[in-house]
Design a protein around this motif. Structure first.
Motif, PDB file in Angstrom:
ATOM      1  N   ALA A   1     -26.561  12.039 -58.439  1.00 41.77           N
ATOM      2  CA  ALA A   1     -25.664  11.498 -57.413  1.00 41.77           C
ATOM      3  C   ALA A   1     -24.627  12.539 -57.015  1.00 41.77           C
ATOM      4  CB  ALA A   1     -24.982  10.228 -57.918  1.00 41.77           C
ATOM      5  N   ALA A   2     -24.020  13.189 -58.005  1.00 42.57           N
ATOM      6  CA  ALA A   2     -23.014  14.211 -57.715  1.00 42.57           C
ATOM      7  C   ALA A   2     -23.623  15.360 -56.920  1.00 42.57           C
ATOM      8  CB  ALA A   2     -22.415  14.730 -59.014  1.00 42.57           C
ATOM      9  N   ALA A   3     -24.794  15.816 -57.330  1.00 42.15           N
ATOM     10  CA  ALA A   3     -25.429  16.942 -56.652  1.00 42.15           C
ATOM     11  C   ALA A   3     -25.854  16.578 -55.237  1.00 42.15           C
ATOM     12  CB  ALA A   3     -26.642  17.416 -57.455  1.00 42.15           C
ATOM     13  N   ALA A   4     -26.293  15.344 -55.036  1.00 44.21           N
ATOM     14  CA  ALA A   4     -26.698  14.907 -53.700  1.00 44.21           C
ATOM     15  C   ALA A   4     -25.516  14.955 -52.731  1.00 44.21           C
ATOM     16  CB  ALA A   4     -27.274  13.495 -53.761  1.00 44.21           C
ATOM     17  N   HIS A   5     -24.373  14.457 -53.184  1.00 43.39           N
ATOM     18  CA  HIS A   5     -23.184  14.485 -52.335  1.00 43.39           C
ATOM     19  C   HIS A   5     -22.717  15.911 -52.088  1.00 43.39           C
ATOM     20  CE1 HIS A   5     -21.890  10.294 -51.588  1.00 43.39           C
ATOM     21  NE2 HIS A   5     -22.770  10.057 -52.558  1.00 43.39           N
ATOM     22  N   LEU A   6     -22.693  16.712 -53.130  1.00 42.70           N
ATOM     23  CA  LEU A   6     -22.262  18.098 -52.960  1.00 42.70           C
ATOM     24  C   LEU A   6     -23.213  18.878 -52.068  1.00 42.70           C
ATOM     25  CD1 LEU A   6     -20.970  18.934 -56.533  1.00 42.70           C
ATOM     26  CD2 LEU A   6     -19.647  19.085 -54.414  1.00 42.70           C
ATOM     27  N   SER A   7     -24.486  18.527 -52.074  1.00 50.28           N
ATOM     28  CA  SER A   7     -25.450  19.253 -51.236  1.00 50.28           C
ATOM     29  C   SER A   7     -25.121  19.099 -49.753  1.00 50.28           C
ATOM     30  CB  SER A   7     -26.880  18.783 -51.521  1.00 50.28           C
ATOM     31  OG  SER A   7     -27.120  17.475 -51.021  1.00 50.28           O
ATOM     32  N   CYS A   8     -24.643  17.931 -49.364  1.00 49.05           N
ATOM     33  CA  CYS A   8     -24.248  17.718 -47.966  1.00 49.05           C
ATOM     34  C   CYS A   8     -23.027  18.564 -47.629  1.00 49.05           C
ATOM     35  CB  CYS A   8     -23.929  16.242 -47.725  1.00 49.05           C
ATOM     36  SG  CYS A   8     -25.334  15.131 -47.844  1.00 49.05           S
ATOM     37  N   VAL A   9     -22.051  18.551 -48.521  1.00 49.01           N
ATOM     38  CA  VAL A   9     -20.823  19.314 -48.301  1.00 49.01           C
ATOM     39  C   VAL A   9     -21.127  20.809 -48.325  1.00 49.01           C
ATOM     40  CG1 VAL A   9     -18.457  19.684 -49.110  1.00 49.01           C
ATOM     41  CG2 VAL A   9     -19.527  17.440 -49.387  1.00 49.01           C
ATOM     42  N   ASP A  10     -22.054  21.205 -49.202  1.00 50.31           N
ATOM     43  CA  ASP A  10     -22.418  22.609 -49.312  1.00 50.31           C
ATOM     44  C   ASP A  10     -23.130  23.098 -48.057  1.00 50.31           C
ATOM     45  OD1 ASP A  10     -22.443  24.996 -50.887  1.00 50.31           O
ATOM     46  OD2 ASP A  10     -24.570  24.687 -51.281  1.00 50.31           O
ATOM     47  N   TYR A  11     -23.951  22.257 -47.463  1.00 50.74           N
ATOM     48  CA  TYR A  11     -24.621  22.629 -46.209  1.00 50.74           C
ATOM     49  C   TYR A  11     -23.585  23.037 -45.168  1.00 50.74           C
ATOM     50  CZ  TYR A  11     -27.831  22.372 -42.209  1.00 50.74           C
ATOM     51  OH  TYR A  11     -28.590  22.676 -41.097  1.00 50.74           O
ATOM     52  N   LEU A  12     -22.473  22.322 -45.157  1.00 52.76           N
ATOM     53  CA  LEU A  12     -21.417  22.551 -44.179  1.00 52.76           C
ATOM     54  C   LEU A  12     -20.473  23.683 -44.576  1.00 52.76           C
ATOM     55  CD1 LEU A  12     -20.629  18.778 -43.541  1.00 52.76           C
ATOM     56  CD2 LEU A  12     -21.888  20.318 -42.024  1.00 52.76           C
ATOM     57  N   GLY A  13     -20.672  24.236 -45.775  1.00 55.15           N
ATOM     58  CA  GLY A  13     -19.848  25.346 -46.230  1.00 55.15           C
ATOM     59  C   GLY A  13     -18.462  24.942 -46.681  1.00 55.15           C
ATOM     60  N   ASP A  14     -18.294  23.680 -47.089  1.00 58.81           N
ATOM     61  CA  ASP A  14     -16.970  23.171 -47.421  1.00 58.81           C
ATOM     62  C   ASP A  14     -16.728  22.969 -48.915  1.00 58.81           C
ATOM     63  OD1 ASP A  14     -15.865  23.053 -44.822  1.00 58.81           O
ATOM     64  OD2 ASP A  14     -17.006  21.225 -44.391  1.00 58.81           O
ATOM     65  N   VAL A  15     -17.580  23.550 -49.765  1.00 62.32           N
ATOM     66  CA  VAL A  15     -17.340  23.479 -51.216  1.00 62.32           C
ATOM     67  C   VAL A  15     -16.735  24.812 -51.673  1.00 62.32           C
ATOM     68  CG1 VAL A  15     -18.305  23.054 -53.493  1.00 62.32           C
ATOM     69  CG2 VAL A  15     -19.346  21.977 -51.494  1.00 62.32           C
ATOM     70  N   PRO A  16     -15.521  24.817 -52.213  1.00 67.52           N
ATOM     71  CA  PRO A  16     -14.894  26.068 -52.672  1.00 67.52           C
ATOM     72  C   PRO A  16     -15.400  26.464 -54.053  1.00 67.52           C
ATOM     73  CG  PRO A  16     -13.378  24.250 -53.009  1.00 67.52           C
ATOM     74  CD  PRO A  16     -14.598  23.663 -52.340  1.00 67.52           C
ATOM     75  N   TRP A  17     -16.637  26.916 -54.112  1.00 67.83           N
ATOM     76  CA  TRP A  17     -17.279  27.181 -55.394  1.00 67.83           C
ATOM     77  C   TRP A  17     -16.520  28.203 -56.236  1.00 67.83           C
ATOM     78  CZ3 TRP A  17     -20.320  23.611 -56.820  1.00 67.83           C
ATOM     79  CH2 TRP A  17     -21.210  22.980 -55.928  1.00 67.83           C
ATOM     80  N   ASP A  18     -15.813  29.119 -55.597  1.00 70.84           N
ATOM     81  CA  ASP A  18     -15.114  30.150 -56.358  1.00 70.84           C
ATOM     82  C   ASP A  18     -13.926  29.609 -57.144  1.00 70.84           C
ATOM     83  OD1 ASP A  18     -13.692  29.573 -54.075  1.00 70.84           O
ATOM     84  OD2 ASP A  18     -13.060  31.638 -53.694  1.00 70.84           O
ATOM     85  N   GLU A  19     -13.595  28.326 -56.939  1.00 72.09           N
ATOM     86  CA  GLU A  19     -12.455  27.738 -57.644  1.00 72.09           C
ATOM     87  C   GLU A  19     -12.821  27.139 -59.004  1.00 72.09           C
ATOM     88  OE1 GLU A  19     -10.130  25.079 -55.296  1.00 72.09           O
ATOM     89  OE2 GLU A  19      -9.890  26.515 -53.641  1.00 72.09           O
TER      90      GLU A  19
ATOM     91  N   LEU B   1     -21.656   7.257 -61.791  1.00 69.69           N
ATOM     92  CA  LEU B   1     -22.424   6.920 -60.594  1.00 69.69           C
ATOM     93  C   LEU B   1     -21.509   6.266 -59.561  1.00 69.69           C
ATOM     94  CD1 LEU B   1     -25.338   7.107 -59.601  1.00 69.69           C
ATOM     95  CD2 LEU B   1     -25.747   4.837 -60.546  1.00 69.69           C
ATOM     96  N   ASP B   2     -20.663   5.354 -60.021  1.00 73.74           N
ATOM     97  CA  ASP B   2     -19.714   4.710 -59.126  1.00 73.74           C
ATOM     98  C   ASP B   2     -18.710   5.730 -58.586  1.00 73.74           C
ATOM     99  OD1 ASP B   2     -18.452   2.153 -58.036  1.00 73.74           O
ATOM    100  OD2 ASP B   2     -16.779   2.979 -59.187  1.00 73.74           O
ATOM    101  N   TRP B   3     -18.300   6.685 -59.425  1.00 77.10           N
ATOM    102  CA  TRP B   3     -17.352   7.713 -58.991  1.00 77.10           C
ATOM    103  C   TRP B   3     -17.894   8.473 -57.775  1.00 77.10           C
ATOM    104  CZ3 TRP B   3     -12.608   9.552 -61.176  1.00 77.10           C
ATOM    105  CH2 TRP B   3     -12.139  10.753 -60.617  1.00 77.10           C
ATOM    106  N   PHE B   4     -19.142   8.902 -57.862  1.00 74.86           N
ATOM    107  CA  PHE B   4     -19.691   9.732 -56.784  1.00 74.86           C
ATOM    108  C   PHE B   4     -20.206   8.914 -55.598  1.00 74.86           C
ATOM    109  CE2 PHE B   4     -19.756  12.574 -60.450  1.00 74.86           C
ATOM    110  CZ  PHE B   4     -19.051  13.640 -59.906  1.00 74.86           C
ATOM    111  N   LEU B   5     -20.837   7.792 -55.867  1.00 76.71           N
ATOM    112  CA  LEU B   5     -21.359   6.984 -54.757  1.00 76.71           C
ATOM    113  C   LEU B   5     -20.248   6.277 -53.991  1.00 76.71           C
ATOM    114  CD1 LEU B   5     -24.587   5.350 -56.270  1.00 76.71           C
ATOM    115  CD2 LEU B   5     -24.359   7.482 -54.967  1.00 76.71           C
ATOM    116  N   SER B   6     -19.119   6.041 -54.642  1.00 81.06           N
ATOM    117  CA  SER B   6     -18.009   5.340 -53.983  1.00 81.06           C
ATOM    118  C   SER B   6     -16.833   6.275 -53.722  1.00 81.06           C
ATOM    119  CB  SER B   6     -17.561   4.145 -54.828  1.00 81.06           C
ATOM    120  OG  SER B   6     -18.611   3.202 -54.963  1.00 81.06           O
ATOM    121  N   LYS B   7     -16.183   6.733 -54.783  1.00 80.76           N
ATOM    122  CA  LYS B   7     -14.950   7.509 -54.633  1.00 80.76           C
ATOM    123  C   LYS B   7     -15.177   8.831 -53.902  1.00 80.76           C
ATOM    124  CE  LYS B   7     -11.055   9.221 -57.429  1.00 80.76           C
ATOM    125  NZ  LYS B   7     -10.024   8.464 -56.684  1.00 80.76           N
TER     126      LYS B   7
END
Length: 230
Positions: free
Chosen positions: A173-191, A99-105
């Motif tokens: 927590a991880a999914a919430a953060h990734l959802s914002c990045v995913d909206y912007l198209g900046d998650v390289p899911w193919d990696e 939780l600290d990893w995703f909410l902070s780092k």
């Protein structure tokens, strides 16, 4: 009924929205623009940050970590096998670590840059920091998200969910953060296929539906954002 003071593309707010939905709670949602520092909102949380959960009796609980702990203390036992913070001390440590990893780092290295530069600055006046995005910050975030994605893939290769055999706060927590990045198209899911499959499982849960319906005025999401089979 509880009220959640949130910002739609604040990842911490999204985390608590997911938590509340998983717990079967439907709060009143009150949109905030934290940079405006409304006096009424500062009375609820002097730090001026979202989210803030206000119980029907008036108790204000500020911050994602504090809200998560409060909800576990007040509603956790009633969830039985669906409790989002495990009972065993060692398991609780691992959930809190992640939780600290995703909410902070993750927030400091990825989401904070991207959401501020690509979304919030569009609505902030120049005297509050609005203006064109800082491309250096965006490039740094796009680089950083890659190793976070690999770490998620590493964990999921060894566990059913991020912290173990059951869905926990760590996944939300991880999914919430990734959802914002995913909206912007900046998650390289193919990696990383493992990370993508884990996110697809989260994205398909009923609790995710309201997040997938969110839109930034004047900014369409990535084509796959609301696609459950992306």
């Amino acid at each position: 009924m509880a009220t959640l003071h949130h910002s739609t593309f604040c990842p911490h707010s999204r985390f608590i929205r997911l938590v509340l939905a998983e717990m079967g709670m439907e709060p009143v949602l009150a949109e905030e623009r934290p940079w405006e520092r409304r006096e009424e909102f500062l009375m609820l949380n002097p730090a001026g940050t979202t989210p803030v959960l206000v119980e029907a009796g008036g108790l204000a609980i500020p911050g994602p970590g504090v809200i998560a702990e409060y909800l576990d203390e007040t509603r956790g036992l009633g969830l039985s096998g669906r409790r989002l913070l495990p009972e065993a001390p060692g398991a609780r440590v691992e959930v809190r670590r992640l939780l600290d990893w995703f909410l902070s780092k993750f927030d400091q290295e990825v989401t904070g840059y991207l959401v501020t530069e690509k979304i919030h600055k569009r609505f902030m006046t120049s005297n509050l920091g609005g203006g064109p995005p800082d491309m250096n910050a965006i490039r740094a975030a796009r680089t950083n998200v890659r190793y976070h994605l690999k770490y998620i893939g590493y964990l999921i290769a060894r566990r059913k969910w991020l912290a173990g055999d059951h869905l926990t706060y760590a996944d939300l927590a991880a999914a919430a953060h990734l959802s914002c990045v995913d909206y912007l198209g900046d998650v390289p899911w193919d990696e990383d296929e493992m990370a993508r499959n884990w996110y697809a499982r989260l994205k398909s849960r009923p609790s995710f539906r309201s997040l997938l319906a969110d839109r930034v005025p004047g900014m369409a999401p990535a084509d796959h954002y609301a696609d459950l089979d992306f």
